[in-house]
Design an enzyme around this catalytic site. Structure first.
Site, PDB file in Angstrom:
ATOM      1  N   HIS A   1      39.083  34.805  30.766  1.00 56.23           N
ATOM      2  CA  HIS A   1      39.129  36.182  31.238  1.00 56.23           C
ATOM      3  C   HIS A   1      40.505  36.777  30.920  1.00 56.23           C
ATOM      4  O   HIS A   1      41.391  36.080  30.407  1.00 56.23           O
ATOM      5  CB  HIS A   1      38.841  36.220  32.739  1.00 56.23           C
ATOM      6  CG  HIS A   1      37.394  36.004  33.061  1.00 56.23           C
ATOM      7  ND1 HIS A   1      36.905  35.932  34.344  1.00 56.23           N
ATOM      8  CD2 HIS A   1      36.316  35.855  32.238  1.00 56.23           C
ATOM      9  CE1 HIS A   1      35.587  35.757  34.301  1.00 56.23           C
ATOM     10  NE2 HIS A   1      35.204  35.701  33.045  1.00 56.23           N
TER      11      HIS A   1
ATOM     12  N   GLU B   1      42.918  37.459  32.919  1.00 55.69           N
ATOM     13  CA  GLU B   1      43.958  36.757  33.679  1.00 55.69           C
ATOM     14  C   GLU B   1      44.217  35.358  33.123  1.00 55.69           C
ATOM     15  O   GLU B   1      45.378  34.960  32.943  1.00 55.69           O
ATOM     16  CB  GLU B   1      43.556  36.647  35.163  1.00 55.69           C
ATOM     17  CG  GLU B   1      43.307  37.985  35.848  1.00 55.69           C
ATOM     18  CD  GLU B   1      41.840  38.398  35.806  1.00 55.69           C
ATOM     19  OE1 GLU B   1      41.188  38.213  34.755  1.00 55.69           O
ATOM     20  OE2 GLU B   1      41.345  38.908  36.828  1.00 55.69           O
TER      21      GLU B   1
ATOM     22  N   SER C   1      39.599  44.173  39.002  1.00 55.24           N
ATOM     23  CA  SER C   1      39.708  43.283  40.160  1.00 55.24           C
ATOM     24  C   SER C   1      39.309  41.851  39.769  1.00 55.24           C
ATOM     25  O   SER C   1      38.284  41.648  39.117  1.00 55.24           O
ATOM     26  CB  SER C   1      38.782  43.815  41.261  1.00 55.24           C
ATOM     27  OG  SER C   1      38.836  43.010  42.397  1.00 55.24           O
TER      28      SER C   1
ATOM     29  N   CYS D   1      37.869  38.069  39.322  1.00 54.89           N
ATOM     30  CA  CYS D   1      36.681  37.322  39.734  1.00 54.89           C
ATOM     31  C   CYS D   1      37.127  36.133  40.599  1.00 54.89           C
ATOM     32  O   CYS D   1      38.324  35.883  40.756  1.00 54.89           O
ATOM     33  CB  CYS D   1      35.897  36.845  38.506  1.00 54.89           C
ATOM     34  SG  CYS D   1      36.685  35.464  37.626  1.00 54.89           S
TER      35      CYS D   1
ATOM     36  N   CYS E   1      39.401  33.553  38.617  1.00 56.53           N
ATOM     37  CA  CYS E   1      40.760  34.051  38.348  1.00 56.53           C
ATOM     38  C   CYS E   1      41.560  34.204  39.641  1.00 56.53           C
ATOM     39  O   CYS E   1      42.761  33.912  39.667  1.00 56.53           O
ATOM     40  CB  CYS E   1      40.710  35.372  37.584  1.00 56.53           C
ATOM     41  SG  CYS E   1      40.109  35.141  35.901  1.00 56.53           S
TER      42      CYS E   1
HETATM   43 ZN   LIG Z   1      38.086  36.137  35.941  1.00 55.36          ZN
END
Ligand SMILES: [Zn+2]
Length: 196
Positions: free
Chosen positions: A92, A94, A116, A118, A121
């Site tokens: 992702h 992040e 925002s 998940c 992350c």
């Molecule tokens: Zn994530």
């Protein structure tokens, strides 16, 4: 040799886009270390959004992230979602930025994410001790801000309109890809039933 940019009087979109595209390890060639403090939190969020835009232009999911050192404000890591580009189920925005930053002390950093975080992350952010997380979009998704705060992370919301529209367009155009990114391929079968 002197870097291309030795002083920043005005932060331009072109400068932020060049920072977004340039590999983190080569940023000293572009911009002098003293210039980083000229960039605001909104500028770093915009760099993350430009990375999200880069991802969607590659056919991927529009989520990006940037990590800065709290003291120097220098970018120490950045990246974007590569589910499609690398066939990578959990890289992702992040995780990509954290991987780019490497084995550093994350308690001295701030991570800017365009969306925002998940569950995966959010766990990584508090388990690596990131001191501050700035979230650029709680309009399209939200949920783990409270969890992060409970784990001692300083969470701020700084929404970026370009990032919000970019993600909303992606959700509308590629709902199956969005579902795969959040919930995995298995969830697509359930989604198909809803669409049928
Ligand atoms: Zn994530």
């Amino acid at each position: 040799m002197k870097p291309l940019v030795e002083q920043v009087d005005k932060v331009t979109g072109a400068l932020l886009n060049t920072i977004a595209y340039m590999p983190t390890s080569h940023l000293d060639v572009l911009i002098d270390a003293s210039c980083w403090k000229a960039l605001s939190d909104a500028d770093f969020m915009r760099i993350a959004v430009l990375l999200a835009k880069k991802s969607v232009e590659e056919g991927g999911c529009p989520i990006g992230a940037v990590i800065i050192n709290n003291e120097s404000r220098k970018i120490v890591g950045k990246g974007h979602n590569t589910l499609v580009q690398e066939s990578h189920p959990y890289n992702h925005g992040e995780t990509s930025a954290i991987r780019d930053a490497g084995r550093i002390d994350f308690s001295k950093t701030t991570l800017f994410t365009t969306l925002s975080p998940c569950d995966v992350c959010a766990s990584l952010l508090y388990m690596r001790g990131v001191s501050r997380v700035v979230v650029g979009d709680i309009t399209n998704a939200s949920g783990n801000e409270l969890l992060l705060r409970q784990k001692g992370v300083n969470v701020e919301v700084l929404e970026d309109e370009m990032g919000i529209s970019l993600y909303a367009k992606f959700r509308q155009e590629k709902p199956h890809l969005e579902m795969e990114d959040w919930r995995g391929v298995a969830e697509l079968a359930n989604m198909q039933n809803v669409f049928d």
